[in-house]
Scaffold this motif. Structure first.
Motif, PDB file in Angstrom:
ATOM      1  N   ILE A  95       0.891  -1.105   0.025  1.00  0.00           N
ATOM      2  CA  ILE A  95       0.105   0.047  -0.119  1.00  0.00           C
ATOM      3  C   ILE A  95       0.765   1.325   0.016  1.00  0.00           C
ATOM      4  N   GLU A  96       1.859   1.087   0.897  1.00  0.00           N
ATOM      5  CA  GLU A  96       2.715   2.354   0.934  1.00  0.00           C
ATOM      6  C   GLU A  96       3.443   2.537  -0.451  1.00  0.00           C
ATOM      7  N   SER A  99       1.031   3.876  -2.910  1.00  0.00           N
ATOM      8  CA  SER A  99       0.541   5.383  -2.516  1.00  0.00           C
ATOM      9  C   SER A  99       1.527   6.472  -2.985  1.00  0.00           C
ATOM     10  N   HIS A 100       2.743   5.997  -2.949  1.00  0.00           N
ATOM     11  CA  HIS A 100       3.809   6.921  -3.332  1.00  0.00           C
ATOM     12  C   HIS A 100       4.252   7.180  -4.494  1.00  0.00           C
TER      13      HIS A 100
END
Length: 102
Positions: A95-96, A99-100
């Protein structure tokens, strides 16, 4: 691209991959032996749609996540299966990572 309802195609795909017959799958999820094959066939042909509880049993038996049945393309279906196998920490890392991205 799939039809309006991706469930029949995904169901047949997962069942075939698992190497199990329609009848055997139906029996394993608790259907009566005399109607299991017919009911599973109706699901795969799109004549009937299994309710979520039944779909959850099918997913567990075929070792795919429930959301696999709702994926509208092959890549999303493959991702759903791969993501489901990750532990919580790896899911959070993914997810991280996603997301970035710009």
């Amino acid at each position: 691209m799939l039809s309006d309802n991706p469930i029949p195609i995904r169901l047949k795909q997962a069942r075939t991959r698992a190497g199990i017959s329609q009848k055997a799958l139906g029996i394993k999820i608790g259907m009566d032996e005399s109607s299991a094959s017919g009911r599973m066939n109706h699901y795969e042909k799109g004549r009937h749609v299994p309710d979520v509880a039944t779909l959850r049993k099918i997913a567990a038996e075929l070792n795919v996540p429930l959301n696999f049945f709702f994926c509208e393309d092959e890549l999303s279906a493959e991702l759903a299966c791969l993501i489901a196998k990750l532990d919580e920490k790896k899911k959070q890392e993914l997810i991280e990572l996603l997301s970035h991205r710009d």
